[in-house]
Design a protein around this motif. Structure first.
Motif, PDB file in Angstrom:
ATOM      1  N   ARG A 273       0.690  -1.313   0.085  1.00 41.35           N
ATOM      2  CA  ARG A 273       0.112  -0.060  -0.106  1.00 41.35           C
ATOM      3  C   ARG A 273       1.024   1.478   0.149  1.00 41.35           C
ATOM      4  O   ARG A 273       0.267   2.095   0.449  1.00 41.35           O
ATOM      5  CB  ARG A 273      -0.890  -0.008   1.366  1.00 41.35           C
ATOM      6  CG  ARG A 273      -2.154  -1.050   1.087  1.00 41.35           C
ATOM      7  CD  ARG A 273      -3.005  -0.795   1.993  1.00 41.35           C
ATOM      8  NE  ARG A 273      -4.351  -1.707   1.786  1.00 41.35           N
ATOM      9  CZ  ARG A 273      -4.590  -2.643   2.259  1.00 41.35           C
ATOM     10  NH1 ARG A 273      -3.874  -3.374   3.369  1.00 41.35           N
ATOM     11  NH2 ARG A 273      -5.748  -3.497   1.993  1.00 41.35           N
TER      12      ARG A 273
ATOM     13  N   ARG B  79       1.913   2.893  -2.277  1.00 37.66           N
ATOM     14  CA  ARG B  79       1.610   3.874  -3.507  1.00 37.66           C
ATOM     15  C   ARG B  79       0.152   4.033  -3.781  1.00 37.66           C
ATOM     16  O   ARG B  79      -0.443   2.853  -4.441  1.00 37.66           O
ATOM     17  CB  ARG B  79       2.261   3.769  -4.709  1.00 37.66           C
ATOM     18  CG  ARG B  79       3.873   3.899  -4.867  1.00 37.66           C
ATOM     19  CD  ARG B  79       4.264   5.178  -5.132  1.00 37.66           C
ATOM     20  NE  ARG B  79       3.706   5.889  -6.091  1.00 37.66           N
ATOM     21  CZ  ARG B  79       4.553   6.254  -7.093  1.00 37.66           C
ATOM     22  NH1 ARG B  79       5.648   6.074  -7.235  1.00 37.66           N
ATOM     23  NH2 ARG B  79       3.922   6.891  -8.102  1.00 37.66           N
ATOM     24  N   ARG B  80      -0.711   4.978  -3.400  1.00 36.39           N
ATOM     25  CA  ARG B  80      -2.063   5.180  -3.576  1.00 36.39           C
ATOM     26  C   ARG B  80      -2.370   5.091  -4.994  1.00 36.39           C
ATOM     27  O   ARG B  80      -3.442   5.073  -5.342  1.00 36.39           O
ATOM     28  CB  ARG B  80      -2.533   6.301  -2.878  1.00 36.39           C
ATOM     29  CG  ARG B  80      -2.396   6.114  -1.405  1.00 36.39           C
ATOM     30  CD  ARG B  80      -3.361   7.320  -0.504  1.00 36.39           C
ATOM     31  NE  ARG B  80      -3.146   6.751   0.611  1.00 36.39           N
ATOM     32  CZ  ARG B  80      -2.728   7.739   1.628  1.00 36.39           C
ATOM     33  NH1 ARG B  80      -2.255   8.853   1.299  1.00 36.39           N
ATOM     34  NH2 ARG B  80      -2.692   7.421   3.093  1.00 36.39           N
ATOM     35  N   ASP B  81      -1.522   5.657  -5.842  1.00 38.11           N
ATOM     36  CA  ASP B  81      -1.729   5.796  -7.431  1.00 38.11           C
ATOM     37  C   ASP B  81      -1.496   4.356  -8.087  1.00 38.11           C
ATOM     38  O   ASP B  81      -1.631   4.509  -9.419  1.00 38.11           O
ATOM     39  CB  ASP B  81      -0.990   6.919  -7.956  1.00 38.11           C
ATOM     40  CG  ASP B  81       0.487   6.711  -7.557  1.00 38.11           C
ATOM     41  OD1 ASP B  81       1.161   6.253  -6.754  1.00 38.11           O
ATOM     42  OD2 ASP B  81       1.289   7.493  -8.500  1.00 38.11           O
ATOM     43  N   TRP B  82      -0.954   3.412  -7.414  1.00 40.93           N
ATOM     44  CA  TRP B  82      -0.545   2.142  -8.089  1.00 40.93           C
ATOM     45  C   TRP B  82      -1.685   1.026  -7.499  1.00 40.93           C
ATOM     46  O   TRP B  82      -1.921   1.211  -6.390  1.00 40.93           O
ATOM     47  CB  TRP B  82       0.646   1.768  -7.955  1.00 40.93           C
ATOM     48  CG  TRP B  82       1.717   2.496  -8.876  1.00 40.93           C
ATOM     49  CD1 TRP B  82       1.456   3.576  -9.475  1.00 40.93           C
ATOM     50  CD2 TRP B  82       3.039   2.585  -8.744  1.00 40.93           C
ATOM     51  NE1 TRP B  82       2.765   4.079  -9.969  1.00 40.93           N
ATOM     52  CE2 TRP B  82       3.658   3.418  -9.354  1.00 40.93           C
ATOM     53  CE3 TRP B  82       3.873   1.575  -7.962  1.00 40.93           C
ATOM     54  CZ2 TRP B  82       4.985   3.510  -9.523  1.00 40.93           C
ATOM     55  CZ3 TRP B  82       5.407   1.681  -7.874  1.00 40.93           C
ATOM     56  CH2 TRP B  82       5.953   2.774  -8.763  1.00 40.93           C
ATOM     57  N   SER B  83      -1.943  -0.044  -8.169  1.00 37.00           N
ATOM     58  CA  SER B  83      -2.313  -1.226  -7.541  1.00 37.00           C
ATOM     59  C   SER B  83      -1.466  -1.851  -6.535  1.00 37.00           C
ATOM     60  O   SER B  83      -0.366  -1.621  -6.607  1.00 37.00           O
ATOM     61  CB  SER B  83      -2.779  -2.187  -8.713  1.00 37.00           C
ATOM     62  OG  SER B  83      -1.502  -3.006  -9.119  1.00 37.00           O
TER      63      SER B  83
ATOM     64  N   LYS C 132       1.215  -4.249  -8.376  1.00 36.71           N
ATOM     65  CA  LYS C 132       2.172  -3.422  -9.037  1.00 36.71           C
ATOM     66  C   LYS C 132       2.983  -2.871  -7.807  1.00 36.71           C
ATOM     67  O   LYS C 132       4.473  -2.853  -7.833  1.00 36.71           O
ATOM     68  CB  LYS C 132       1.791  -2.318  -9.697  1.00 36.71           C
ATOM     69  CG  LYS C 132       2.904  -1.452 -10.269  1.00 36.71           C
ATOM     70  CD  LYS C 132       2.306  -0.569 -11.304  1.00 36.71           C
ATOM     71  CE  LYS C 132       3.520   0.459 -11.804  1.00 36.71           C
ATOM     72  NZ  LYS C 132       3.403   1.523 -12.707  1.00 36.71           N
ATOM     73  N   THR C 133       2.551  -2.260  -6.908  1.00 37.99           N
ATOM     74  CA  THR C 133       3.448  -1.634  -5.721  1.00 37.99           C
ATOM     75  C   THR C 133       4.281  -2.815  -4.974  1.00 37.99           C
ATOM     76  O   THR C 133       5.399  -2.597  -4.751  1.00 37.99           O
ATOM     77  CB  THR C 133       2.506  -0.895  -4.667  1.00 37.99           C
ATOM     78  OG1 THR C 133       1.708  -0.021  -5.509  1.00 37.99           O
ATOM     79  CG2 THR C 133       3.393  -0.082  -3.637  1.00 37.99           C
TER      80      THR C 133
ATOM     81  N   CYS D  34      10.553   4.483  -6.110  1.00 34.87           N
ATOM     82  CA  CYS D  34       9.128   4.562  -6.135  1.00 34.87           C
ATOM     83  C   CYS D  34       8.336   5.303  -4.686  1.00 34.87           C
ATOM     84  O   CYS D  34       7.381   5.653  -4.690  1.00 34.87           O
ATOM     85  CB  CYS D  34       8.254   3.318  -6.216  1.00 34.87           C
ATOM     86  SG  CYS D  34       8.232   2.327  -4.672  1.00 34.87           S
TER      87      CYS D  34
END
Length: 196
Positions: free
Chosen positions: A61, A63-67, A70-71, A191
């Motif tokens: 969790r 990165r809120r802008d990625w799934s 993916k994160t 990231c």
């Protein structure tokens, strides 16, 4: 809790001869990149001890802008590259970022097996008074795993500066000789770094 106060001067304690050469020191954190606070100390000790980093989650969790998938993939790769660049071992366990407290028993069982395998002479755990529940859970998981592994290494507490509450270090260590290693570790977690 007084006996659990942070001792960041581990270099002096361990190099003074408390443990023998090539013993293992383990650093247990909730998420990838939290080892940043101990990189300098680990580098100071790396000529005599094997350093093993354990992250209890993959930082899904982060990165809120990625799934989450993916994160997890990116953060796992970055943590692997960062530890490899420093010559440190790495184990990433199966806890879930943001839900570590829900799987305390399962994650503690995984960590117990690592403690039994490596039998570390020193373990760094996250300080338990912290605003992030995963950091609090990481401390609890670490203590449970030490108990269940039946080992009694020296335990040192590490902080996460922006979230730890009330921690007063017992010692301060000069890591200036290893600041570039710390920067390399930090930059490898691209990231998690903002622009610039």
């Amino acid at each position: 809790m007084k006996t659990m106060k942070s001792r960041l001067m581990v270099a002096v304690v361990l190099i003074a001869g408390c443990v023998s050469a090539r013993d293992c020191i383990m650093y247990v954190g909730a998420h990838p990149d939290e080892f940043i606070n101990e990189v300098g100390v680990a580098c100071l000790l790396s000529n005599r001890y094997d350093n093993v980093v354990v992250t209890l989650t993959h930082g899904e969790r982060g990165r809120r802008d990625w799934s989450m998938e993916k994160t997890k993939e990116v953060r796992t790769r970055e943590e692997g590259a960062a530890c490899a660049a420093l010559g440190f071992g790495l184990h990433m366990l199966d806890g879930i970022d943001g839900e570590l407290w829900k799987r305390t028993g399962e994650t503690a069982a995984q960590l117990t097996e690592l403690f039994k395998k490596y039998r570390p002479v020193a373990v760094f755990l996250q300080y338990p008074a912290d605003r992030h529940l995963d950091h609090v859970a990481a401390f609890t998981i670490g203590r449970l795993a030490l108990r269940d592994a039946g080992i009694s290494p020296q335990v040192f507490l590490m902080n996460y500066r922006s979230q730890t509450s009330g921690m007063q270090p017992d010692y301060i260590v000069d890591i200036s000789a290893h600041i570039e290693a710390k920067r390399t570790y930090c930059r490898t977690h691209a990231c998690q770094n903002g622009e610039g």
